[in-house]
Write an enzyme that holds these catalytic residues in place. Structure first.
Site, PDB file in Angstrom:
ATOM      1  N   GLU A 197      68.258 -68.570  13.042  1.00 17.91           N
ATOM      2  CA  GLU A 197      68.623 -69.455  11.922  1.00 17.91           C
ATOM      3  C   GLU A 197      69.947 -70.185  12.137  1.00 17.91           C
ATOM      4  OE1 GLU A 197      68.917 -69.419   7.041  1.00 17.91           O
ATOM      5  OE2 GLU A 197      68.461 -67.574   8.134  1.00 17.91           O
TER       6      GLU A 197
ATOM      7  N   LYS B 299      66.501 -63.220  -6.873  1.00 15.02           N
ATOM      8  CA  LYS B 299      66.317 -62.769  -5.497  1.00 15.02           C
ATOM      9  C   LYS B 299      67.562 -62.025  -5.057  1.00 15.02           C
ATOM     10  CE  LYS B 299      65.923 -64.264  -0.674  1.00 15.02           C
ATOM     11  NZ  LYS B 299      65.789 -65.370   0.288  1.00 15.02           N
TER      12      LYS B 299
END
Length: 411
Positions: free
Chosen positions: A209, A151
């Site tokens: 977040e 990723k």
């Protein structure tokens, strides 16, 4: 001391029972720090002292201690460290102790006086152009097939020139009103590149977040990864949320982040509870996969900033494995991230604090704004879907600025 500070209607005592919304209302040109979380609200004025060195862990811990000691010697009764750390540890952190800090509880979002933003007509430049970002995603997909990379988070920016300037108080109010479950922030960056500027350059945003918080020995982390744009149609919007929760691609991306967070925190914790599956959260523009992690710190001397540095950068903003992802970012992103995808928040002398991931944000400088957005690229990604995701993420700041940009202008 700035004479404006003496005229402030806000009591100077840190624990004075001041309504959080009053702190938001009192944000102005002389404020150097604002931070609102689902738990607390902070407003800082002035500058007592600041750190100028990169955010390396050992050096940073020593200098933070010196900043607190200096504040105490200057008569600041309950000093708070405020600021942001960059994505790259080799870049400079922006950390400082305000001359005066005021604290209250959670904002009463329903009572925020937020008029519709004045329509803004600005010139926009993409950095990089959409075709270049498309190529970068293609290159990341090639690396997945030829290397151990699993990723990588690739970002882009929008540069907006807004004649007449940006009303930063109105912008902050819009961000706070429309992001009730996130972390709204405004941070004075003072000087950049060694040059003074007439109006302070600010980092502003509303992050969904939480990187990590510590209150006493209790820590909380909330990794977020896996995203879909929301729909204005309620039925379609609900369907999108359910599809995200069932998406193998997004669940895999999310699991990489949660596993990394758990591995980083476990050595520092007496207990750590990690739910086996994510849940859904939503902002005004996006659905996200979210996992709420709770734990108890093993050593009470481990501060919220220590915990944040142990986590940063998570795969949510960098990728996996970290070293390969970081190298890919350096090669494929044609701009320096600076504070974007770093962390922003506060720390007190007891070690308590809250640090949010610096996303859904912009650097605001008089009549120029630079917005940032990134997307996690995994083998199941497509360049088109990642361009759409970054375009949706720009909406948090664009909407708050009153800038109505057609989707095709962002792709």
């Amino acid at each position: 001391m700035n004479s404006k500070l003496l005229d402030s209607p806000i009591p100077a005592a840190l624990d004075a029972p001041v309504a959080a919304n009053a702190l938001l209302d009192n944000y102005g040109d002389d404020a150097t720090f604002f931070f609102a979380s689902p738990r607390l609200t902070f407003l800082g004025h002035g500058l007592h002292a600041r750190l100028r060195s990169p955010g390396r862990e050992a050096l940073l811990a020593h200098q933070v201690g010196e900043l607190f000691a200096s504040a105490r010697q200057a008569g600041i009764a309950a000093p708070v460290l405020a600021g942001a750390l960059p994505f790259d540890a080799d870049d400079a952190a922006v950390l400082f102790v305000p001359e005066r800090t005021h604290r209250a509880g959670r904002l009463a979002h329903a009572q925020i006086r937020a008029a519709a933003p004045r329509p803004l007509h600005g010139r926009i430049r993409q950095v990089p152009e959409a075709a270049v970002y498309h190529h970068a995603v293609d290159e990341a997909l090639r690396r997945f097939a030829t290397t151990a990379l699993e990723k990588v988070v690739l970002s882009r920016a929008l540069e907006v020139h807004a004649p007449g300037g940006i009303d930063v108080r109105a912008l902050l109010t819009q961000l706070a009103a429309h992001n009730p479950n996130g972390f709204t922030f405004a941070l004075d960056l003072f000087e950049r590149g060694g040059h003074s500027i007439h109006r302070p350059l600010r980092l502003m945003g509303a992050s969904p977040e939480l990187l990590v918080s510590r209150h006493g020995r209790t820590l909380t982390a909330n990794p977020i990864a896996g995203t879909l744009p929301r729909s204005k149609d309620p039925v379609e919007d609900e369907a999108r949320g359910h599809s995200l929760l069932a998406s193998a691609k997004d669940l895999h991306e999310h699991a990489l982040v949660v596993d990394a967070v758990a591995k980083s925190l476990a050595p520092l914790c007496r207990t750590l509870v990690v739910p086996p599956r994510p849940s859904l959260i939503k902002t005004a523009t996006l659905w996200h996969l979210s996992t709420l992690v709770h734990g108890e710190v093993a050593d009470p001397a481990t501060s919220a900033l220590d915990l944040a540095q142990a986590l940063h950068p998570t795969p949510a903003v960098c990728g996996h494995p970290r070293a390969l992802a970081h190298a890919a970012i350096r090669e494929l992103e044609p701009f320096e991230r600076g504070l974007f995808t770093g962390m922003v928040g506060w720390l007190d002398e007891t070690g308590d604090g809250e640090w949010a991931v610096t996303i859904r944000c912009a650097e605001v400088d008089a009549d120029k704004v630079r917005l940032f957005a990134g997307a996690g690229i995994v083998p199941a990604s497509t360049p088109e879907s990642e361009l759409n995701e970054t375009a949706a993420k720009f909406r948090t700041m664009l909407n708050a600025m009153g800038l109505d940009v057609p989707l095709e202008d962002l792709l």
